[in-house]
Design an enzyme around this catalytic site. Structure first.
Site, PDB file in Angstrom:
ATOM      1  N   CYS A   1      40.537  18.041 -17.051  1.00  0.00           N
ATOM      2  CA  CYS A   1      41.052  18.618 -15.799  1.00  0.00           C
ATOM      3  C   CYS A   1      40.237  18.153 -14.598  1.00  0.00           C
ATOM      4  O   CYS A   1      40.645  18.349 -13.456  1.00  0.00           O
ATOM      5  CB  CYS A   1      41.083  20.138 -15.864  1.00  0.00           C
TER       6      CYS A   1
ATOM      7  N   ASP B   1      37.306  19.259 -13.616  1.00  0.00           N
ATOM      8  CA  ASP B   1      36.514  20.297 -12.964  1.00  0.00           C
ATOM      9  C   ASP B   1      35.042  20.211 -13.362  1.00  0.00           C
ATOM     10  O   ASP B   1      34.709  19.854 -14.493  1.00  0.00           O
ATOM     11  CB  ASP B   1      37.070  21.680 -13.317  1.00  0.00           C
TER      12      ASP B   1
ATOM     13  N   CYS C   1      39.160  24.693 -10.387  1.00  0.00           N
ATOM     14  CA  CYS C   1      40.300  25.562 -10.151  1.00  0.00           C
ATOM     15  C   CYS C   1      39.848  26.989  -9.851  1.00  0.00           C
ATOM     16  O   CYS C   1      38.675  27.334  -9.988  1.00  0.00           O
ATOM     17  CB  CYS C   1      41.196  25.556 -11.393  1.00  0.00           C
TER      18      CYS C   1
ATOM     19  N   CYS D   1      38.535  27.237 -18.781  1.00  0.00           N
ATOM     20  CA  CYS D   1      37.748  27.383 -17.546  1.00  0.00           C
ATOM     21  C   CYS D   1      36.550  28.309 -17.806  1.00  0.00           C
ATOM     22  O   CYS D   1      35.461  28.079 -17.279  1.00  0.00           O
ATOM     23  CB  CYS D   1      38.598  27.941 -16.427  1.00  0.00           C
TER      24      CYS D   1
HETATM   25 FE1  FES Z   1      39.825  23.023 -15.803  1.00  0.00          FE
HETATM   26 FE2  FES Z   1      40.091  25.362 -14.687  1.00  0.00          FE
HETATM   27  S1  FES Z   1      41.628  23.884 -14.936  1.00  0.00           S
HETATM   28  S2  FES Z   1      38.280  24.436 -15.377  1.00  0.00           S
END
Ligand code: FES
Length: 145
Positions: free
Chosen positions: A33, A35, A59, A103
Site C-alpha cells: 500500500c 504506507d 491512510c 494498518c
Molecule cells: Fe496500508 Fe493503511 S492502507 S497502512
C-alpha cells in the site's frame, strides 16, 4: 464503516511529531500500500516508556492506529509494551474494517522496531522481541479481531 474512536484519532491524532535523541526509533512500511510509519520512544533508566511520538505517511487507519499505539505504550515498561499488539490497538479503537487490519500491524511493528533499536543501542535483550522486518507484507501473519 469506522468507529467513533477511529475517526477521533484520525481527525485529532495524539503524539504526532519527533523526539530529539530518542531512546529508540523504528521505521516500518508496507510495500503493497506504500504506507510508512516511524515511531520514536523515550525510555527512562527503569525501562519505562516516558514518551512516544510518531510520524505516519499513510491512510487514515494507519494514522489512527499510530496515535492509539503511542497512547497505549506510554507509561508501560518495554516488556509490557510488547503486549500492545495490533489486536490490542484495534480493540482500543473499537475495531477496524477487515481490509484495514494490516494498518494496525504497521503500528505493532513500528513499536517493535523502536524497541529493537533501543535494545541494540543499550546492548540488552528484550525477551520475546524478534528482529522487526522493514516491510510488513513479507511477514504478514497477524490476528484479526
Ligand atoms: Fe496500508 Fe493503511 S492502507 S497502512
Amino acid at each position: 464503516m469506522y468507529s467513533d474512536k477511529v475517526m477521533d484519532h484520525f481527525s485529532n491524532p495524539r503524539n504526532v511529531g519527533e523526539i530529539e535523541e530518542p531512546s529508540g526509533v523504528g521505521t516500518v512500511g508496507n510495500a503493497k500500500c506504500g504506507d510508512i510509519m516511524r515511531m520514536y520512544l523515550d525510555i527512562d533508566d527503569q525501562g519505562v516508556i516516558r514518551e512516544a511520538k510518531f510520524k505516519t505517511f499513510g491512510c487514515g487507519a494507519a494514522i489512527a492506529t499510530s496515535s492509539m499505539a503511542t497512547e497505549l505504550v506510554k507509561g508501560k515498561t518495554v516488556q509490557e509494551a510488547l503486549e500492545v499488539t495490533n489486536k490490542a490497538v484495534m480493540e482500543a479503537l473499537d475495531g477496524l474494517p477487515p481490509v484495514k487490519v494490516h494498518c494496525s500491524l504497521l503500528a505493532e511493528e513500528a513499536i517493535h522496531a523502536a524497541l529493537w533499536d533501543y535494545a541494540r543501542k543499550n546492548g540488552i535483550v528484550i525477551e520475546g522481541l524478534q528482529e522487526p522486518v522493514e516491510d510488513i507484507e513479507e511477514s504478514a501473519e497477524y490476528d484479526s479481531l
